[in-house]
Scaffold this motif. Structure first.
Motif, PDB file in Angstrom:
ATOM      1  N   ILE A 120       0.803  -1.228   0.000  1.00 33.04           N
ATOM      2  CA  ILE A 120       0.000   0.000   0.000  1.00 33.04           C
ATOM      3  C   ILE A 120       0.832   1.273   0.000  1.00 33.04           C
ATOM      4  CG2 ILE A 120      -1.853  -1.191   1.210  1.00 33.04           C
ATOM      5  CD1 ILE A 120      -1.123   0.423   3.698  1.00 33.04           C
ATOM      6  N   ALA A 121       2.148   1.154  -0.016  1.00 39.26           N
ATOM      7  CA  ALA A 121       2.973   2.365   0.028  1.00 39.26           C
ATOM      8  C   ALA A 121       2.650   3.305  -1.134  1.00 39.26           C
ATOM      9  CB  ALA A 121       4.447   1.997   0.021  1.00 39.26           C
ATOM     10  N   VAL A 122       2.651   2.771  -2.329  1.00 38.99           N
ATOM     11  CA  VAL A 122       2.357   3.597  -3.505  1.00 38.99           C
ATOM     12  C   VAL A 122       0.911   4.074  -3.458  1.00 38.99           C
ATOM     13  CG1 VAL A 122       2.153   3.624  -6.015  1.00 38.99           C
ATOM     14  CG2 VAL A 122       4.100   2.494  -4.927  1.00 38.99           C
ATOM     15  N   ALA A 123       0.000   3.154  -3.073  1.00 42.43           N
ATOM     16  CA  ALA A 123      -1.414   3.528  -3.015  1.00 42.43           C
ATOM     17  C   ALA A 123      -1.653   4.638  -1.995  1.00 42.43           C
ATOM     18  CB  ALA A 123      -2.247   2.298  -2.659  1.00 42.43           C
ATOM     19  N   ALA A 124      -1.024   4.517  -0.831  1.00 37.29           N
ATOM     20  CA  ALA A 124      -1.207   5.527   0.199  1.00 37.29           C
ATOM     21  C   ALA A 124      -0.670   6.875  -0.241  1.00 37.29           C
ATOM     22  CB  ALA A 124      -0.519   5.071   1.490  1.00 37.29           C
ATOM     23  N   ARG A 125       0.479   6.884  -0.876  1.00 40.46           N
ATOM     24  CA  ARG A 125       1.060   8.145  -1.329  1.00 40.46           C
ATOM     25  C   ARG A 125       0.214   8.767  -2.437  1.00 40.46           C
ATOM     26  NH1 ARG A 125       6.170   5.080  -0.397  1.00 40.46           N
ATOM     27  NH2 ARG A 125       7.109   6.034   1.445  1.00 40.46           N
ATOM     28  N   ASP A 126      -0.316   7.903  -3.317  1.00 42.16           N
ATOM     29  CA  ASP A 126      -1.186   8.419  -4.369  1.00 42.16           C
ATOM     30  C   ASP A 126      -2.449   9.024  -3.776  1.00 42.16           C
ATOM     31  OD1 ASP A 126       0.608   7.657  -6.259  1.00 42.16           O
ATOM     32  OD2 ASP A 126      -0.489   5.874  -6.918  1.00 42.16           O
ATOM     33  N   ALA A 127      -3.004   8.332  -2.776  1.00 40.09           N
ATOM     34  CA  ALA A 127      -4.242   8.810  -2.163  1.00 40.09           C
ATOM     35  C   ALA A 127      -4.040  10.152  -1.482  1.00 40.09           C
ATOM     36  CB  ALA A 127      -4.751   7.776  -1.159  1.00 40.09           C
ATOM     37  N   HIS A 128      -2.855  10.350  -0.916  1.00 45.13           N
ATOM     38  CA  HIS A 128      -2.554  11.614  -0.251  1.00 45.13           C
ATOM     39  C   HIS A 128      -1.932  12.640  -1.200  1.00 45.13           C
ATOM     40  CE1 HIS A 128      -3.068   9.102   3.297  1.00 45.13           C
ATOM     41  NE2 HIS A 128      -3.098  10.182   4.031  1.00 45.13           N
ATOM     42  N   ARG A 129      -1.697  12.203  -2.428  1.00 44.31           N
ATOM     43  CA  ARG A 129      -1.030  13.057  -3.417  1.00 44.31           C
ATOM     44  C   ARG A 129       0.283  13.616  -2.841  1.00 44.31           C
ATOM     45  NH1 ARG A 129      -6.411  13.451  -4.426  1.00 44.31           N
ATOM     46  NH2 ARG A 129      -7.040  13.331  -6.603  1.00 44.31           N
ATOM     47  N   ASP A 130       0.975  12.751  -2.144  1.00 38.31           N
ATOM     48  CA  ASP A 130       2.218  13.157  -1.493  1.00 38.31           C
ATOM     49  C   ASP A 130       3.274  12.095  -1.747  1.00 38.31           C
ATOM     50  OD1 ASP A 130       4.286  13.969   0.068  1.00 38.31           O
ATOM     51  OD2 ASP A 130       3.206  13.920   1.971  1.00 38.31           O
ATOM     52  N   PRO A 131       4.218  12.342  -2.643  1.00 35.24           N
ATOM     53  CA  PRO A 131       5.240  11.337  -2.941  1.00 35.24           C
ATOM     54  C   PRO A 131       6.200  11.105  -1.792  1.00 35.24           C
ATOM     55  CG  PRO A 131       5.775  13.404  -4.022  1.00 35.24           C
ATOM     56  CD  PRO A 131       4.402  13.574  -3.431  1.00 35.24           C
ATOM     57  N   HIS A 132       6.135  11.948  -0.765  1.00 38.47           N
ATOM     58  CA  HIS A 132       7.056  11.820   0.361  1.00 38.47           C
ATOM     59  C   HIS A 132       6.324  11.482   1.656  1.00 38.47           C
ATOM     60  CE1 HIS A 132      10.069  13.404  -2.330  1.00 38.47           C
ATOM     61  NE2 HIS A 132       9.348  14.484  -2.521  1.00 38.47           N
ATOM     62  N   LEU A 133       5.216  10.762   1.540  1.00 40.30           N
ATOM     63  CA  LEU A 133       4.476  10.366   2.720  1.00 40.30           C
ATOM     64  C   LEU A 133       5.395   9.553   3.639  1.00 40.30           C
ATOM     65  CD1 LEU A 133       1.557  10.434   3.893  1.00 40.30           C
ATOM     66  CD2 LEU A 133       1.261   8.156   2.915  1.00 40.30           C
ATOM     67  N   PRO A 134       5.504   9.928   4.908  1.00 42.40           N
ATOM     68  CA  PRO A 134       6.455   9.266   5.810  1.00 42.40           C
ATOM     69  C   PRO A 134       6.228   7.754   5.904  1.00 42.40           C
ATOM     70  CG  PRO A 134       5.587  11.259   6.813  1.00 42.40           C
ATOM     71  CD  PRO A 134       4.770  11.015   5.567  1.00 42.40           C
ATOM     72  N   GLU A 135       7.339   7.010   5.998  1.00 42.55           N
ATOM     73  CA  GLU A 135       7.249   5.561   6.112  1.00 42.55           C
ATOM     74  C   GLU A 135       6.437   5.155   7.337  1.00 42.55           C
ATOM     75  OE1 GLU A 135       8.174   3.213   4.053  1.00 42.55           O
ATOM     76  OE2 GLU A 135       8.906   4.676   2.598  1.00 42.55           O
ATOM     77  N   ARG A 136       6.572   5.920   8.418  1.00 36.50           N
ATOM     78  CA  ARG A 136       5.827   5.581   9.628  1.00 36.50           C
ATOM     79  C   ARG A 136       4.335   5.657   9.386  1.00 36.50           C
ATOM     80  NH1 ARG A 136       7.567   8.194  15.254  1.00 36.50           N
ATOM     81  NH2 ARG A 136       9.355   6.868  14.739  1.00 36.50           N
ATOM     82  N   GLU A 137       3.894   6.620   8.613  1.00 35.00           N
ATOM     83  CA  GLU A 137       2.465   6.734   8.336  1.00 35.00           C
ATOM     84  C   GLU A 137       1.994   5.577   7.470  1.00 35.00           C
ATOM     85  OE1 GLU A 137      -0.782   9.978   6.672  1.00 35.00           O
ATOM     86  OE2 GLU A 137       1.244  10.605   7.212  1.00 35.00           O
ATOM     87  N   VAL A 138       2.832   5.170   6.500  1.00 34.34           N
ATOM     88  CA  VAL A 138       2.489   4.021   5.660  1.00 34.34           C
ATOM     89  C   VAL A 138       2.398   2.769   6.526  1.00 34.34           C
ATOM     90  CG1 VAL A 138       3.246   2.546   3.759  1.00 34.34           C
ATOM     91  CG2 VAL A 138       3.543   5.021   3.606  1.00 34.34           C
ATOM     92  N   ALA A 139       3.368   2.597   7.436  1.00 36.44           N
ATOM     93  CA  ALA A 139       3.353   1.438   8.324  1.00 36.44           C
ATOM     94  C   ALA A 139       2.117   1.456   9.219  1.00 36.44           C
ATOM     95  CB  ALA A 139       4.621   1.407   9.170  1.00 36.44           C
ATOM     96  N   GLY A 140       1.716   2.648   9.650  1.00 29.42           N
ATOM     97  CA  GLY A 140       0.521   2.756  10.467  1.00 29.42           C
ATOM     98  C   GLY A 140      -0.726   2.345   9.718  1.00 29.42           C
TER      99      GLY A 140
END
Length: 220
Positions: free
Chosen positions: A141-161
């Motif tokens: 979901i890393a790519v999906a989460a960043r796409d959803a937030h429109r943020d290519p630098h979404l923190p890894e901790r948030e992705v892990a959460g």
């Protein structure tokens, strides 16, 4: 004329037969209530043979946890196809998870209910499995989460959460789906996909994530 010799069952096959019986008994009766006698009877072998192969009730239960954990993680990994969009990959993973837990309710009971309530080392075995699934989902979901937030630098901790939240929700929903007549793996996957992907806001506005048509690759 000499006595007819019967072909002995290979050890690996016999052991899987015992594990099949043990998973069924542990899953339905619980670890404490399950007896080696009824496991041996269901497996069609003697109790001494179960002890010979698997040493003790504790070792037998641990072997069941490891086998069911490996089967679940493999099913999820195998279910995710490479190439589709991020949301379809997430859908594939969820559908594979719920399909497997629905088809193997006793195995899921061993992992989700029994192993967690009887202390070490059983809980540690389940924790290891869960960490592997969370790590895979984090990647998924890393790519999906960043796409959803429109943020290519979404923190890894948030992705892990997000992965932790998704796995936790999937575990609870699988237990509920298995205990609720009429709920299919596909319905459970769609419920969590709507919650995770579309979000509660879109659901309230009647904008659910569009579940793709049934295909031969899908489960129930």
């Amino acid at each position: 004329m000499g006595a007819v010799k019967t072909k002995r069952m290979p050890r690996a096959v016999r052991e899987q037969q015992m594990l099949d019986a043990a998973v069924r008994i542990f899953g339905q009766r619980g670890y404490m209530a399950a007896s080696m006698d009824e496991i041996a009877e269901l497996a069609g072998v003697s109790k001494p043979l179960v002890y010979l192969y698997l040493n003790s009730k504790e070792d037998l239960f641990t072997a069941c946890i490891r086998r069911e954990a490996s089967a679940l993680t493999e099913a999820v990994r195998r279910g995710v196809r490479q190439g589709p969009s991020a949301d379809r990959q997430l859908w594939d993973g969820l559908l594979a998870f719920f399909t497997h837990t629905a088809r193997h309710p006793d195995g899921w009971s061993v992992l989700h209910l029994q192993a967690r309530t009887h202390g070490e080392p059983f809980a540690a075995e389940v924790t290891a499995m869960r960490e592997e699934i969370v790590a895979f989902v984090t990647e998924l979901i890393a790519v999906a989460a960043r796409d959803a937030h429109r943020d290519p630098h979404l923190p890894e901790r948030e992705v892990a959460g997000l992965a932790e939240a998704l796995v936790g929700a999937a575990e609870s929903l699988a237990a509920w789906a298995n205990a609720t007549p009429g709920v299919t793996a596909r319905q459970a996957a769609a419920t969590l996909m709507n919650f995770a992907w579309a979000g509660l806001g879109d659901l309230m506005e009647n904008r659910p994530w569009p579940v793709p048509p049934v295909s031969s690759a899908d489960g129930d």
